[in-house]
Structure formats: structure tokens, C-alpha cells
Motif scaffolding. Structure first.
Motif, mmCIF file in Angstrom:
data_model
loop_
_atom_site.group_PDB
_atom_site.id
_atom_site.type_symbol
_atom_site.label_atom_id
_atom_site.label_comp_id
_atom_site.label_asym_id
_atom_site.label_seq_id
_atom_site.Cartn_x
_atom_site.Cartn_y
_atom_site.Cartn_z
ATOM 1 N N LYS A 161 21.584 -40.456 18.426
ATOM 2 C CA LYS A 161 20.292 -40.766 17.814
ATOM 3 C C LYS A 161 19.706 -39.584 17.045
ATOM 4 O O LYS A 161 18.675 -39.727 16.400
ATOM 5 C CB LYS A 161 19.303 -41.241 18.877
ATOM 6 C CG LYS A 161 19.652 -42.588 19.471
ATOM 7 C CD LYS A 161 18.577 -43.066 20.434
ATOM 8 C CE LYS A 161 18.935 -44.411 21.036
ATOM 9 N NZ LYS A 161 17.893 -44.901 21.970
ATOM 10 N N ASN A 163 19.155 -37.148 14.052
ATOM 11 C CA ASN A 163 19.258 -37.361 12.613
ATOM 12 C C ASN A 163 19.693 -36.109 11.873
ATOM 13 O O ASN A 163 19.913 -36.143 10.675
ATOM 14 C CB ASN A 163 17.902 -37.809 12.061
ATOM 15 C CG ASN A 163 17.937 -39.245 11.577
ATOM 16 O OD1 ASN A 163 18.936 -39.923 11.729
ATOM 17 N ND2 ASN A 163 16.846 -39.702 11.002
ATOM 18 N N LYS A 220 24.480 -34.492 17.044
ATOM 19 C CA LYS A 220 25.284 -35.656 16.666
ATOM 20 C C LYS A 220 26.706 -35.244 16.305
ATOM 21 O O LYS A 220 27.636 -36.053 16.373
ATOM 22 C CB LYS A 220 24.614 -36.367 15.491
ATOM 23 C CG LYS A 220 25.233 -37.698 15.121
ATOM 24 C CD LYS A 220 24.335 -38.499 14.192
ATOM 25 C CE LYS A 220 24.036 -37.764 12.901
ATOM 26 N NZ LYS A 220 23.209 -38.597 11.983
ATOM 27 N N THR A 244 15.095 -36.675 15.064
ATOM 28 C CA THR A 244 15.543 -37.844 15.799
ATOM 29 C C THR A 244 14.997 -39.112 15.168
ATOM 30 O O THR A 244 13.899 -39.128 14.626
ATOM 31 C CB THR A 244 15.081 -37.779 17.261
ATOM 32 O OG1 THR A 244 13.662 -37.610 17.290
ATOM 33 C CG2 THR A 244 15.723 -36.608 17.985
ATOM 34 N N PRO A 246 14.863 -42.793 16.718
ATOM 35 C CA PRO A 246 15.195 -43.711 17.793
ATOM 36 C C PRO A 246 15.494 -45.131 17.331
ATOM 37 O O PRO A 246 16.127 -45.882 18.043
ATOM 38 C CB PRO A 246 13.943 -43.685 18.674
ATOM 39 C CG PRO A 246 13.262 -42.404 18.335
ATOM 40 C CD PRO A 246 13.550 -42.192 16.888
ATOM 41 N N ARG A 247 15.007 -45.533 16.160
ATOM 42 C CA ARG A 247 15.228 -46.905 15.705
ATOM 43 C C ARG A 247 16.030 -46.929 14.393
ATOM 44 O O ARG A 247 15.788 -46.160 13.484
ATOM 45 C CB ARG A 247 13.893 -47.601 15.467
ATOM 46 C CG ARG A 247 13.042 -47.710 16.714
ATOM 47 C CD ARG A 247 11.728 -48.381 16.392
ATOM 48 N NE ARG A 247 10.856 -48.401 17.555
ATOM 49 C CZ ARG A 247 9.605 -48.824 17.530
ATOM 50 N NH1 ARG A 247 9.083 -49.272 16.408
ATOM 51 N NH2 ARG A 247 8.872 -48.817 18.624
ATOM 52 N N TYR A 249 19.087 -46.115 13.648
ATOM 53 C CA TYR A 249 19.983 -45.032 13.266
ATOM 54 C C TYR A 249 21.398 -45.559 13.095
ATOM 55 O O TYR A 249 21.775 -46.583 13.658
ATOM 56 C CB TYR A 249 19.959 -43.930 14.327
ATOM 57 C CG TYR A 249 20.540 -44.356 15.657
ATOM 58 C CD1 TYR A 249 19.749 -44.949 16.631
ATOM 59 C CD2 TYR A 249 21.896 -44.175 15.942
ATOM 60 C CE1 TYR A 249 20.287 -45.347 17.839
ATOM 61 C CE2 TYR A 249 22.433 -44.575 17.142
ATOM 62 C CZ TYR A 249 21.622 -45.164 18.092
ATOM 63 O OH TYR A 249 22.144 -45.559 19.287
ATOM 64 N N LYS A 251 25.148 -44.869 13.908
ATOM 65 C CA LYS A 251 25.887 -44.067 14.874
ATOM 66 C C LYS A 251 26.938 -43.213 14.168
ATOM 67 O O LYS A 251 27.721 -43.688 13.350
ATOM 68 C CB LYS A 251 26.571 -44.967 15.904
ATOM 69 C CG LYS A 251 27.178 -44.197 17.067
ATOM 70 C CD LYS A 251 27.631 -45.125 18.171
ATOM 71 C CE LYS A 251 28.173 -44.337 19.345
ATOM 72 N NZ LYS A 251 28.612 -45.214 20.442
#
Length: 255
Positions: A161, A163, A220, A244, A246-247, A249, A251
């Protein structure tokens, strides 16, 4: 300062150190935040509140992890956080002001030493949850949330998660241990980093953690873990700021 280059990735790992006075102040604040109820300086935070982001990996999992998501800045100083609409007040300070002070101390240090890292994190967080938070661009604001760990230990992992780049500061309770005698068994392990010294290759890097160390990395892309002994000889904290999402993203699939 030490920099590890990650082959084939734009994901350098940077190791640096906070000035002692900043590390000591962050430590003093965290000691109050995590103090037990019977401590005269405790803020009285419920224990369940301090594990709202536990999710520890490993068998058994080690430590506590708390996410403080910023709701708004307070003009008179401090900030309000979404996981506690009530402020908690202790003998020496209060939660809102304490968290805001930690943010300010680390942000000012980053702006002086690594302004490009600070800009990257702020830029990545401009689209947090699909909207630009009104406080991004504030001089002493790094990210919309602070993640704090207490005695954290976990197994090697990626953070899908994330970024972009993150900054983690580690400190100890300086009243519990002589820093010159602290045992070298608290480590940050980078599993997918290969180094070469005198023509010999090594897979994996183990970084000894200490009071005031700062590690900048992309969770990541960098497989990492925190190693901590099972005994409780002294208290160790970590403070995470990062990019980050959280919504929504995507993978990351490491090669």
C-alpha cells in the motif's frame, strides 16, 4: 550518511542520524504517550487504542503499532487526529500537541537535510484517498498520518500500500539504558539488497538500529523486517511517515 543503491530500481536506501537533542525530545514525548496508567505522566490512552494498526507479522507477533491519522491542524498549536476525537491530557502535555511536535521536529530536519525526500512524500500524499488534504503544503506537515511502533518485531515483508518513499526514525527510552552500552541486537533487515565488498557478494543487509537513526526507503520495493530480542531490557520506538494510499492502490509485483 550511508546510501545503498538498489539495482534495477529507483529505490535507494538512505541511512542517516538525527541530532541528539531532537532524538531525545521525540523519545520523551513517546514515553509519555505509551506510559502505563499508573505512571504519573501517563496520558491515559486506552491500551486497545495503541494497537489500532497492530497487524504484526510473525510468530509470535511482537510489539504495538498505532496509526494517528490527521483530521485538522489547530490554529493555537497541535492537531486533531481521526482515531481519537478526544484529546488526552497528562501532567506534562497532551496528545494533540505531542503528535504535532513530533511532526514538526522531523519535518524541519527533513527540510534541511533531505528537502527532495520531503517534497516527494508531500507530493505523493496530495492525492490521499482521491483528494488533496487542505494541510498538504503546510510548512511543518509531512504526511496525513503518523505511524508509531513500540517494541516492534516482524518478519520480512513488502508494504504494497506504500505509494513511494518513507522515512522512519527510531529512538529509545534514554532513561532505561546507557546508550554506550546498548546491546547490538536491535536491527533493521533488508532482505532483497545485494552488496559487494572486495569482489565478494552478499545477499541481504542487516542495519544495527540505535537512538536517533533514520532510514529512508520504499517499502513497496524493499523487502524489510525489524528484529528485536524477546526480553524487555529497554523500550524502543519507531516513527513512520510515508507515501501511502490505502484505497485504490495498484499492487507492486517485485521481480
Amino acid at each position: 550518511e550511508m546510501v545503498f543503491k538498489v539495482a534495477g530500481e529507483d529505490a535507494d536506501v538512505v541511512i542517516a542520524q538525527l541530532p541528539r537533542d531532537i532524538a531525545d525530545r521525540i523519545s520523551a514525548i513517546l514515553v509519555d504517550i505509551y506510559a502505563d496508567d499508573n505512571d504519573p505522566n501517563s496520558l491515559g490512552l486506552p491500551r486497545a487504542f495503541l494497537v489500532n494498526a497492530h497487524g504484526m507479522r510473525g510468530s509470535p507477533p511482537r510489539g504495538k503499532m498505532t496509526t494517528f491519522g490527521l483530521r485538522k491542524l489547530i490554529e493555537s498549536g497541535g492537531a486533531a487526529y481521526v482515531n481519537t476525537l478526544l484529546n488526552f491530557i497528562g501532567k506534562r502535555g497532551n496528545l494533540y500537541a505531542y503528535l504535532r511536535e513530533i511532526e514538526g521536529l522531523i519535518c524541519e530536519w527533513l527540510s534541511n537535510r533531505y528537502p527532495e525526500v520531503l517534497s516527494l512524500i508531500q507530493e505523493d500524499n496530495c492525492n490521499y484517498h482521491g483528494n488533496k488534504p487542505p494541510y498538504i503544503g503546510e510548512e511543518t506537515m509531512i504526511a496525513p498520518r503518523i505511524v508509531i511502533s513500540w517494541q516492534l518485531g516482524n518478519e520480512p515483508h513488502f508494504d504494497p500500500k506504500d505509494n513511494g518513499v518513507s522515512v522512519v526514525v527510531w529512538v529509545v527510552d534514554v532513561l532505561e539504558v546507557d546508550l554506550d552500552m546498548a546491546p547490538p541486537d536491535w536491527r533493521f533487515v533488508i532482505q532483497n539488497l545485494r552488496t559487494e565488498v572486495d569482489g565478494k557478494q552478499r545477499d541481504g543487509v542487516s542495519v544495527q538500529l540505535f537512538h536517533g537513526i533514520v532510514i529512508i526507503y520504499d517499502g513497496k520495493k524493499v523487502r524489510h523486517a525489524t528484529s528485536i530480542p524477546f526480553d524487555a531490557r529497554y523500550t524502543r520506538f519507531g516513527v513512520f511517515h510515508g507515501s501511502t494510499n490505502p484505497r485504490g492502490y495498484k499492487k507492486y509485483k517485485p521481480v
